[in-house]
Design a protein around this motif. Structure first.
Motif, PDB file in Angstrom:
ATOM      1  N   GLN A 501       0.848  -1.180   0.000  1.00  0.00           N
ATOM      2  CA  GLN A 501       0.000   0.000   0.000  1.00  0.00           C
ATOM      3  C   GLN A 501       0.887   1.234   0.000  1.00  0.00           C
ATOM      4  O   GLN A 501       1.930   1.270   0.658  1.00  0.00           O
ATOM      5  CB  GLN A 501      -0.967   0.001   1.178  1.00  0.00           C
ATOM      6  CG  GLN A 501      -0.353  -0.186   2.543  1.00  0.00           C
ATOM      7  CD  GLN A 501      -1.400  -0.415   3.607  1.00  0.00           C
ATOM      8  OE1 GLN A 501      -2.518  -0.865   3.337  1.00  0.00           O
ATOM      9  NE2 GLN A 501      -1.059  -0.095   4.846  1.00  0.00           N
ATOM     10  N   VAL A 502       0.458   2.232  -0.755  1.00  0.00           N
ATOM     11  CA  VAL A 502       1.286   3.407  -1.001  1.00  0.00           C
ATOM     12  C   VAL A 502       0.426   4.658  -0.928  1.00  0.00           C
ATOM     13  O   VAL A 502      -0.712   4.683  -1.404  1.00  0.00           O
ATOM     14  CB  VAL A 502       1.957   3.332  -2.400  1.00  0.00           C
ATOM     15  CG1 VAL A 502       2.927   4.483  -2.577  1.00  0.00           C
ATOM     16  CG2 VAL A 502       2.652   2.007  -2.609  1.00  0.00           C
ATOM     17  N   SER A 503       1.002   5.701  -0.341  1.00  0.00           N
ATOM     18  CA  SER A 503       0.388   7.027  -0.358  1.00  0.00           C
ATOM     19  C   SER A 503       1.370   7.994  -1.009  1.00  0.00           C
ATOM     20  O   SER A 503       2.552   8.022  -0.644  1.00  0.00           O
ATOM     21  CB  SER A 503       0.057   7.503   1.062  1.00  0.00           C
ATOM     22  OG  SER A 503      -0.939   6.684   1.641  1.00  0.00           O
ATOM     23  N   SER A 504       0.872   8.758  -1.967  1.00  0.00           N
ATOM     24  CA  SER A 504       1.721   9.711  -2.681  1.00  0.00           C
ATOM     25  C   SER A 504       1.082  11.089  -2.609  1.00  0.00           C
ATOM     26  O   SER A 504      -0.129  11.226  -2.776  1.00  0.00           O
ATOM     27  CB  SER A 504       1.890   9.301  -4.152  1.00  0.00           C
ATOM     28  OG  SER A 504       2.480   8.027  -4.267  1.00  0.00           O
ATOM     29  N   LYS A 505       1.926  12.088  -2.391  1.00  0.00           N
ATOM     30  CA  LYS A 505       1.477  13.472  -2.421  1.00  0.00           C
ATOM     31  C   LYS A 505       2.417  14.270  -3.305  1.00  0.00           C
ATOM     32  O   LYS A 505       3.622  14.042  -3.318  1.00  0.00           O
ATOM     33  CB  LYS A 505       1.439  14.075  -1.013  1.00  0.00           C
ATOM     34  CG  LYS A 505       0.391  13.470  -0.098  1.00  0.00           C
ATOM     35  CD  LYS A 505       0.392  14.159   1.259  1.00  0.00           C
ATOM     36  CE  LYS A 505      -0.661  13.553   2.186  1.00  0.00           C
ATOM     37  NZ  LYS A 505      -0.687  14.203   3.508  1.00  0.00           N
ATOM     38  N   SER A 506       1.838  15.198  -4.028  1.00  0.00           N
ATOM     39  CA  SER A 506       2.634  16.052  -4.895  1.00  0.00           C
ATOM     40  C   SER A 506       2.117  17.483  -4.785  1.00  0.00           C
ATOM     41  O   SER A 506       0.909  17.716  -4.860  1.00  0.00           O
ATOM     42  CB  SER A 506       2.561  15.569  -6.347  1.00  0.00           C
ATOM     43  OG  SER A 506       3.381  16.347  -7.186  1.00  0.00           O
ATOM     44  N   TYR A 507       3.046  18.422  -4.606  1.00  0.00           N
ATOM     45  CA  TYR A 507       2.723  19.841  -4.552  1.00  0.00           C
ATOM     46  C   TYR A 507       3.556  20.538  -5.625  1.00  0.00           C
ATOM     47  O   TYR A 507       4.717  20.176  -5.850  1.00  0.00           O
ATOM     48  CB  TYR A 507       3.068  20.445  -3.197  1.00  0.00           C
ATOM     49  CG  TYR A 507       2.556  19.681  -1.993  1.00  0.00           C
ATOM     50  CD1 TYR A 507       1.404  20.082  -1.331  1.00  0.00           C
ATOM     51  CD2 TYR A 507       3.252  18.585  -1.501  1.00  0.00           C
ATOM     52  CE1 TYR A 507       0.948  19.403  -0.211  1.00  0.00           C
ATOM     53  CE2 TYR A 507       2.807  17.887  -0.383  1.00  0.00           C
ATOM     54  CZ  TYR A 507       1.657  18.303   0.253  1.00  0.00           C
ATOM     55  OH  TYR A 507       1.207  17.630   1.365  1.00  0.00           O
TER      56      TYR A 507
END
Length: 863
Positions: A501-507
């Motif tokens: 399971q993976v969580s990705s955030k991009s700003y």
């Protein structure tokens, strides 16, 4: 010479002619008009030599004339989609846009591999790995390649933006962007009803309905249905065949226009794609002439020049027995098998996509328009892939020991089961406008994604020995346990190969401005600063729950993924209008693809981003009073940190395993290319298009170390070899041509029309660690239409269509892993097995053929 060969020869001759034009100039900007033609003008009442229509695109976040936009773009408009019968993105795999490559991941229709200009991820199927080409629907980035093959709704056009698009389109667009633009509500009552029937049990229907505007609200409803029976039949009763699809989808769009200058578009869509993988055939038997015999202590020497060696290894000998063909197994590398040799269990896979999008545009002053793009989307996948049968691992050791309760070595037919759940939220704010001679775009971007997956690979069949030439095949009992901690239905009850399971955030913050220094000179500069964060964990590996077995996880070297990356991607373009018809540009741009971790490794091996620098020059010219259009582009791309995949041996606490490791190749990967497009409209009724793409790629040699370990995990021997890797699905030469001809009107205004397109691509690799190539392709599509038939106050269009009309059959995906010696995982103490290949799993190459000839009849009534 056959008619097909004549067309092929003409296509290649045209490619050579365009190459002669493009190479000296090396200044190009292809608008691959084989798929980029604007809607044709009416045939009647027009003088010969009607100019080629202008094409409007939104690649710069504003509407611009394609010919004056200094970006390499191809446009597939609604008319082209109909003419070529493009029902889903996979139909673009025929090569109508030569720089765009589309293929299935493995044999599965449920996930697509999409590449542009040699930026092609082999295994973006992993939750912690990103695509190299950004896919957008109405300005919204789609985070996964899963669900991309659902049926298309009412698409106005598809823009193929080539080269890095990091400034305005954002993350993971180092190769380019594929932007789908839907038709918006009109506010006037009207629409169309479409239907089609064809061979292989194909049938489809669609309804598109625009409702009248009420107090500023306009509504558009779209419903689609697409079906195709299995392409390859399954001999096992009550099991699905291979290559079928059954797609359903609904989309609702609401446009609110309360006053001039303010528009709000809200859309909801939901789709379900039921499908089965394409059949993976055994293409040959022991093509490398591997020999049986030998042992680890006394291996068979590999003769000089032998092809029975695995790339990147230091094999000096082999041992083991080449497997014999199972009774009844067919070898066919020439034609698509329409009935499988051995029936196996096969269920339908399910892809379900859904999403909400809200786009607000507010022109608050003549100099500025504010925009907000808010989207929430999700994908749910159940994968049931039993495409290989007896043709891929595990390869059976067929002996009298194969009984009903015989050893595991008598089981086969690897059933690749997987579940995936993805949810994403994105918010983008833009300010678009002009101040004096400066056109600008500025904005903020946020992306949040959560993905979980689980996979299992049980053997679904068992062989029972009767005689050396006769066997009985029965389904194998598998997946009898229960795994309640996983929601997925496909894997539930199976021994879990891997789960993560993976969580990705991009700003991101971005801006771009074009200074129109003079009427002819335009200078653009921009950049995007991106913050990427990714946290992931490997929950299961080889059926070991790492949460409840931390000691084993630690012994395997497991480290959760917790990475942050920062990138600034600049862009500079200088465009010069030679005159009103000829436009040139030079561009420098960069892009990058985020890093991640491979869930196919027992230690959740992390890898870093890859970066690309691109230098491009282009020419766009309308000639002879816009009777001809020539667009050229030449580019150089240097990529560092190339993400490549390697099947290698990895020691674990419970034994050594062959894992797929993703790592960053050292050195600079070179990508060089030329693209050319020519559109000619000599008379009002005739339009001819020709497109060509040349792509050169080279990844430097990569040192790969193979290590043999003892049962306690102690390193015994190591061997390092410089290995060659390749960029997949990227032909050196690709070309496409089309002819559209409007015949004189008949029946009081009905317009007959003929469309023919031909598409060629040179053979290319399917796997980045093997030099083995698939086949070259040559696909011809055709359509005969009768348009604008008056039916009362409505218009009826009917047509006969054919795809791959010459029934050209080619292998688009070839896997040589079963025809080469394997790196061994263990051997007697003191024996360096990493230099001794094992022939015990050698059988032959297996692979997948393209779709056979399809044809049918369709009708559409507009009201």
């Amino acid at each position: 010479m056959t008619f097909e060969n004549t067309i092929r020869a003409g296509l290649l001759a045209g490619a050579g002619a365009l190459a002669l034009i493009a190479f000296p100039a090396f200044a190009a900007e292809p608008v691959e008009a084989a798929a980029a033609e604007a809607a044709p003008a009416p045939a009647a009442g027009l003088p010969d030599g009607v100019p080629i229509e202008e094409i409007v695109v939104t690649a710069t976040k504003r509407e611009t004339n394609l010919q004056k936009t200094p970006i390499s773009i191809s446009v597939v408009n609604a008319e082209t989609i109909r003419e070529r019968r493009v029902q889903s993105l996979l139909d673009l795999a025929d090569g109508g846009v030569p720089s765009l490559r589309v293929a299935t991941f493995e044999a599965r229709q449920s996930a697509l591999t999409i590449g542009i200009r040699g930026i092609v991820p082999l295994d973006a199927n992993q939750p912690a790995r990103e695509q190299g080409v950004g896919i957008y629907i109405d300005g919204v980035y789609l985070g996964r390649q899963h669900g991309l093959n659902t049926g298309l709704f009412d698409i106005e056009r598809v823009e193929v933006l080539k080269g890095p698009q990091g400034t305005l389109f954002g993350r993971n667009t180092e190769g380019g962007a594929l932007s789908l633009i839907s038709k918006a509500p009109t506010g006037k009552f009207g629409g169309s009803i479409d239907g089609s029937i064809g061979n292989i049990g194909s049938r489809s229907g669609a309804i598109h309905l625009n409702l009248p505007e009420v107090i500023g609200f306009s509504v558009k409803l779209d419903g689609v249905y697409q079906h195709q029976d299995p392409v390859t039949k399954n001999p096992m009763p009550n099991q699905e065949g291979w290559g079928l699809f059954d797609r359903k989808g609904f989309r609702a769009a609401v446009r609110w226009n309360p006053f001039a200058g303010l528009t709000n578009d809200f859309t909801f869509d939901i789709a379900r794609d039921e499908n089965t993988p394409f059949y993976s055939q055994l293409l040959n038997y022991n093509p490398n002439n591997c020999q049986s015999g030998g042992s680890n202590s006394s291996p068979l020497a590999i003769p000089a020049g032998s092809t029975c060696t695995t790339p990147g290894t230091a094999f000096v000998g082999t041992q083991g027995t080449v497997r014999a063909l199972l009774p009844g197994v067919e070898v066919n590398g020439d034609t698509l098998m329409r009935t499988a040799d051995i029936g196996v269990p096969q269920r339908r896979s399910f892809d379900e996509t859904h999403g909400f999008t809200n786009v607000l545009k507010w022109k608050i002053a003549p100099e500025i328009e504010l925009r907000s793009i808010t989207a929430w989307r999700g994908v749910d996948v159940q994968q049931w892939d039993n495409s290989g049968g007896a043709h891929r691992v595990p390869v059976v050791n067929y002996t009298p020991a194969c009984t009903v309760n015989g050893p595991a070595s008598c089981t086969f037919s690897r059933y690749s089961l997987a579940d995936l759940r993805q949810r994403q939220f994105s918010q983008e704010l833009q300010a678009v406008g002009s101040i004096g001679p400066v056109d600008y775009v500025a904005g903020l971007y946020y992306f949040n994604e959560h993905v979980s997956d689980t996979a299992a690979t049980p053997n679904s069949m068992r062989v029972i020995y009767n005689t050396p030439t006769q066997a009985t095949y029965v389904p194998n009992v598998f997946c009898t346990a229960d795994t309640p901690d996983f929601v997925g239905k496909a894997v539930n009850g199976c021994s879990i190969d891997r789960a993560s399971q993976v969580s990705s955030k991009s700003y991101a913050i971005f801006g771009q401005a074009t200074w129109n220094a003079t009427d002819k000179l335009h200078i653009t500069a921009g950049g995007r600063y991106t913050w990427d964060e990714k946290q992931g964990e490997l929950v299961y590996s080889r059926n070991i729950d790492y949460r409840t077995n931390p000691a084993i996880a630690a012994a395997n070297g497991y480290v959760p993924l917790d990475k942050k990356w920062r990138r600034f991607n600049p862009l500079v373009t200088i465009a010069y209008d030679v005159n009103d018809e000829v436009h040139t540009y030079a561009k420098y741009a960069t892009g990058y693809r985020a890093g991640g971790a491979s869930s196919r490794t027992s230690d959740y091996r992390a890898f870093n981003p890859e970066d690309v620098k691109s230098y491009e020059i282009g020419l766009k010219a309308d000639l002879f009073g816009r009777r001809a259009r020539l667009n050229l582009a030449g580019y150089i791309m240097d990529r560092t940190g190339s993400q490549v995949d390697l099947s290698t041996i990895q020691p674990t606490a419970t034994g050594n395993f062959n894992n797929l490791v993703t790592f960053n190749a050292p050195g600079t990967t070179k990508i060089r290319g030329i693209e050319a497009d020519l559109t000619v409209k000599p008379v009002s009724r005739l339009t001819m298009n020709f497109s060509y793409a040349y792509t050169y790629t080279d990844i430097p040699l990569v040192p790969v170390t193979y290590t043999q370990f003892s049962s306690t995990g102690t390193a015994l021997f190591s061997t390092t070899v410089n290995q060659k890797f390749y960029i997949v699905y990227t032909p050196r030469n690709a070309a496409s041509a089309s002819i559209d001809y409007d015949l004189p009107e008949i029946l009081g205004g009905a317009r007959p029309k003929i469309h023919v397109d031909a598409n060629y691509a040179q053979a290319t690799q399917s796997f980045d660690q093997f030099a083995t190539k698939a086949d070259s392709s040559f696909i011809v599509n055709a359509r005969l239409s009768l348009l604008d038939i008056e039916v009362g106050d409505n218009k009826l269009n009917i047509g006969l269509w054919g795809r791959n009309v010459f029934n050209h059959q080619y292998v688009y995906r070839r896997d040589p892993s079963n025809s080469l010696p394997a790196v061994q995982t263990s051997g007697p103490a003191g024996t360096n097995v990493v230099v001794i290949g094992n022939n015990g799993s050698v059988l032959g190459d297996y692979g997948n053929f393209n779709m056979p000839r399809t044809f049918g009849f369709d009708a559409s009534i507009k009201f």
